[in-house]
Design a protein around this motif. Structure first.
Motif, PDB file in Angstrom:
ATOM      1  N   UNK A  52      -2.574  -3.812  -1.223  1.00 59.10           N
ATOM      2  CA  UNK A  52      -3.289  -2.540  -1.265  1.00 59.10           C
ATOM      3  C   UNK A  52      -3.851  -2.145   0.100  1.00 59.10           C
ATOM      4  N   UNK A  53      -4.348  -3.128   0.841  1.00 58.51           N
ATOM      5  CA  UNK A  53      -4.933  -2.814   2.145  1.00 58.51           C
ATOM      6  C   UNK A  53      -3.876  -2.187   3.050  1.00 58.51           C
ATOM      7  N   UNK A  54      -2.690  -2.778   3.054  1.00 58.05           N
ATOM      8  CA  UNK A  54      -1.606  -2.234   3.871  1.00 58.05           C
ATOM      9  C   UNK A  54      -1.198  -0.856   3.377  1.00 58.05           C
ATOM     10  N   UNK A  57      -3.669   1.714   4.733  1.00 55.25           N
ATOM     11  CA  UNK A  57      -3.466   1.921   6.164  1.00 55.25           C
ATOM     12  C   UNK A  57      -2.176   2.681   6.449  1.00 55.25           C
ATOM     13  N   UNK A  58      -1.131   2.330   5.725  1.00 56.22           N
ATOM     14  CA  UNK A  58       0.160   3.013   5.849  1.00 56.22           C
ATOM     15  C   UNK A  58      -0.011   4.508   5.549  1.00 56.22           C
ATOM     16  N   UNK A  60      -2.678   6.203   5.874  1.00 54.93           N
ATOM     17  CA  UNK A  60      -3.419   6.769   6.996  1.00 54.93           C
ATOM     18  C   UNK A  60      -2.460   7.212   8.100  1.00 54.93           C
ATOM     19  N   UNK A  61      -1.483   6.378   8.399  1.00 54.71           N
ATOM     20  CA  UNK A  61      -0.486   6.732   9.420  1.00 54.71           C
ATOM     21  C   UNK A  61       0.354   7.924   9.001  1.00 54.71           C
ATOM     22  N   UNK A  62       0.754   7.954   7.744  1.00 58.28           N
ATOM     23  CA  UNK A  62       1.547   9.097   7.254  1.00 58.28           C
ATOM     24  C   UNK A  62       0.761  10.397   7.384  1.00 58.28           C
ATOM     25  N   UNK A  64      -1.489  11.155   9.421  1.00 59.69           N
ATOM     26  CA  UNK A  64      -1.587  11.547  10.829  1.00 59.69           C
ATOM     27  C   UNK A  64      -0.323  12.256  11.313  1.00 59.69           C
ATOM     28  N   UNK A  84     -12.694  -1.323   2.646  1.00 60.43           N
ATOM     29  CA  UNK A  84     -12.906  -1.142   4.090  1.00 60.43           C
ATOM     30  C   UNK A  84     -11.762  -0.339   4.713  1.00 60.43           C
ATOM     31  N   UNK A  85     -10.547  -0.531   4.197  1.00 61.20           N
ATOM     32  CA  UNK A  85      -9.421   0.244   4.716  1.00 61.20           C
ATOM     33  C   UNK A  85      -9.605   1.724   4.391  1.00 61.20           C
ATOM     34  N   UNK A  88     -12.490   2.943   6.842  1.00 64.79           N
ATOM     35  CA  UNK A  88     -12.221   3.032   8.285  1.00 64.79           C
ATOM     36  C   UNK A  88     -10.915   3.768   8.580  1.00 64.79           C
ATOM     37  N   UNK A  89      -9.844   3.413   7.875  1.00 62.90           N
ATOM     38  CA  UNK A  89      -8.541   3.995   8.213  1.00 62.90           C
ATOM     39  C   UNK A  89      -8.373   5.411   7.666  1.00 62.90           C
ATOM     40  N   UNK A  92     -13.159   7.778   8.069  1.00 63.61           N
ATOM     41  CA  UNK A  92     -13.722   8.084   9.396  1.00 63.61           C
ATOM     42  C   UNK A  92     -12.998   9.267  10.023  1.00 63.61           C
ATOM     43  N   UNK A  93     -11.678   9.300   9.858  1.00 63.46           N
ATOM     44  CA  UNK A  93     -10.907  10.404  10.432  1.00 63.46           C
ATOM     45  C   UNK A  93     -10.856  11.615   9.500  1.00 63.46           C
TER      46      UNK A  93
ATOM     47  N   UNK B 132      -1.078  -1.564  10.033  1.00 63.30           N
ATOM     48  CA  UNK B 132      -0.704  -0.760   8.861  1.00 63.30           C
ATOM     49  C   UNK B 132      -0.657   0.724   9.221  1.00 63.30           C
ATOM     50  N   UNK B 133      -1.625   1.165   9.999  1.00 62.44           N
ATOM     51  CA  UNK B 133      -1.620   2.565  10.444  1.00 62.44           C
ATOM     52  C   UNK B 133      -0.372   2.823  11.287  1.00 62.44           C
TER      53      UNK B 133
END
Lengths: 311, 289
Positions: A52-54, A57-58, A60-62, A64, A84-85, A88-89, A92-93, B132-133
């Protein structure tokens, strides 16, 4: 109709309306009913396995890259394991990532304490800029998906696992954050706030109260955060008494937010919530009764409360 | 065994070393002005940053938050000091912005915050989240019909976090050949040497077994880093790349090198910085071009 039968087609339709939608699974796709979307849009579907954490984060990248990821898992695994992911990921943004959190609270499906998240709203609502929805029926769900799609920031969708009705109440139109559901035309003496998916139990409880001659004004909260304070306060001022009912522990949930709101007005307030306890495994009906949150128990508790307040 | 690759041209290598020297001094002076900061790990990634910034990466739209283009994610966010200084060196952030580093309410926070500084590619500092990001950035770029590169700078201590390994497994499965992870292997974490706390033996071998293209290089040799970047990129289009950069925590400051105390030391005096300037210059002059 199960929420799964409802959710899959609605998610797929959403994907048809917006090519930016990407569905991210974390190894629970069969439970979250993302298969129809995967079949329709395989290029916009990713299953990252039990991580789940990944997955957060993944996403989050998408986001962006201008995409609109919808991350699916159970509410406990998102709100707790990936907390926390998310903070923060994503938060925050202020990224437009939608977390689709299934099996909330007592609606889990008898998996027991390891899967039981009666505290996820406390974890998620505390995050700045997070929008939190908990639909009660299919119309709510469709409304919620569209709002999340169009949103510029993060969203948390709290879903029950089974038994979501097609519609509760009077409207098939797009829903507002909070709506007053008319069940009787007589002047109400108490405002009953049903938060999210527990609405169908509360509707039945209100009908039992009506049979006893007690007229409630039923208010449903679809969007737990940000809360439509004005609609809730307006009803509470009309009746002078307000009870919030929630499939969540007392600490940090939406009912706690309403408590803070009405405290400023000096209104009578009570909350019917999950107990501060580790609950045993059981199906939703059994757990609702155990927690005093099935329709009959709610009606009895409301009646008792009103009696104590009138003395 | 270090991976051996031919160095870049000698004059370019000298330019890179000069940039690294300038960046190291800028870090020391910014740290001294702020009076605090994570100095040791900032000094260990100097050459990594110079190599990445000199690799042809497109930084053109970083300050505008455009969705497309190459990215660097500083997953080991506590080395933000070095990253900010590198951003000023390539003109993405004005140099006067460094005055706000670690000041109350300043835009250059101790850990990168894209909310206060849009040129930062992702907010980091809670270790383990950047890779991951990076996966999402690399995959998302391909979804959008592009193949923009994403570089993620990790710490070796950060690899204690399980999320890094979740991401490592997924990157190979997703065939993200446009993803490059660089591990700043300085051998330390906040509490001391990796070997005494929780070492990560065989980093490159482990990730190679997962399906990554890997290399192991001197992380203070800009030209070797650049050559390695070129080599791993040429090797495969569908395997993610891992470069283990062997570095020294506190590199360039003799009394901080290889020490736990270099993690968050008091600022250097002007005299000390001048001595470091001479030592680094001498060390650079000793390098055989």
């Amino acid at each position: 109709m199960s929420v799964g039968e409802l959710y899959g087609p609605l998610l797929t339709a959403l994907g048809g309306r917006d090519e930016r939608i990407v569905v991210v699974d974390a190894g629970l796709g069969s439970s979250m009913q993302t298969g129809q979307f995967r079949a329709a849009y395989p290029q916009r579907y990713v299953n990252l396995g039990i991580a789940e954490a990944n997955a957060v984060g993944f996403a989050s990248g998408l986001a962006r890259r201008g995409l609109r990821p919808f991350v699916h898992s159970f509410s406990n695994f998102l709100a707790r394991r990936a907390h926390d992911q998310i903070a923060i990921s994503v938060v925050v943004a202020g990224l437009p990532v939608t977390l689709v959190a299934g099996s909330c609270g007592v609606f889990d499906g008898r998996n027991g304490p390891s899967h039981f998240a009666g505290d996820d709203l406390a974890a998620i609502c505390a995050m700045p800029g997070m929008t939190v929805f908990e639909p009660a029926d299919a119309v709510d769900l469709e409304t919620t998906l569209e709002r999340a799609r169009a949103s510029a920031g993060p969203n948390y969708l709290r879903l029950r696992r089974h038994g979501m009705p097609q519609t509760i109440g009077d409207s098939l139109q797009a829903r507002e954050a909070v709506r007053v559901i008319h069940i009787n035309s007589a002047p109400p003496i108490v405002t009953v706030v049903a938060i999210g998916a527990i609405l169908d139990e509360v509707v039945t409880a209100c009908r039992i109260l009506l049979d006893e001659g007690i007229v409630p004004e039923l208010v449903h909260v679809l969007r737990a955060k940000p809360l439509d304070e004005a609609t809730i306060l307006a009803s509470a001022r009309r009746t002078g008494r307000i009870v919030a009912i929630e499939n969540h522990v007392a600490h940090g949930g939406c009912a706690a937010g309403i408590a803070a709101l009405v405290a400023r007005e000096g209104l009578r307030f009570a909350a019917l919530t999950l107990p501060d306890d580790i609950l045993p495994a059981g199906d939703a009906r059994w757990l609702l009764a155990r927690c005093g949150l099935d329709a009959t128990s709610i009606a009895v508790r409301l009646s008792s409360l009103l009696s104590s307040w009138s003395h | 065994m270090r991976t051996q690759y031919p160095n870049v041209a000698a004059d370019f290598a000298r330019q890179l070393a000069d940039r690294a020297h300038a960046l190291r001094l800028l870090i020391l002076r910014t740290h001294a002005a702020a009076g605090q900061g994570h100095l040791g790990s900032s000094l260990s990634i100097v050459e990594i940053l110079v190599a990445l910034m000199s690799s042809g990466i497109d930084t053109g739209h970083w300050a505008e938050g455009a969705p497309h283009g190459d990215r660097i994610v500083l997953s080991k966010g506590h080395a933000a000091l070095a990253f900010y200084c590198a951003l000023t060196q390539v003109g993405v952030v004005p140099q006067h912005a460094l005055e706000s580093f670690s000041r109350n309410g300043g835009e250059l926070e101790p850990h990168p915050n894209e909310h206060t500084l849009p040129a930062v590619q992702a907010s980091t500092g809670s270790l383990g989240q950047g890779l991951s990001i990076g996966l999402g950035l690399a995959f998302g770029s391909r979804m959008c019909g592009r193949d923009d590169s994403c570089f993620v700078i990790l710490g070796d201590g950060e690899l204690n976090e399980g999320q890094c390994w979740e991401a490592a497994i997924a990157a190979a499965q997703l065939q993200l050949g446009n993803l490059v992870a660089v591990v700043d292997a300085n051998g330390f974490q906040q509490d001391g040497p990796m070997d005494e706390i929780m070492p990560i033996p065989g980093m490159a071998a482990a990730w190679r077994a997962l399906g990554w293209e890997t290399a192991d290089v001197d992380g203070h040799d800009c030209s070797a880093l650049l050559g390695t970047l070129a080599a791993v990129n040429a090797a495969s289009t569908d395997r993610p790349k891992l470069i283990v950069a062997r570095t020294v925590k506190g590199r360039g400051v003799p009394f901080l090198e290889h020490t736990t105390d270099s993690h968050f030391p008091p600022p250097l005096t002007e005299v000390e910085i001048a001595i470091v300037d001479q030592l680094v210059a001498k060390r650079s002059a000793d390098v055989r071009w």
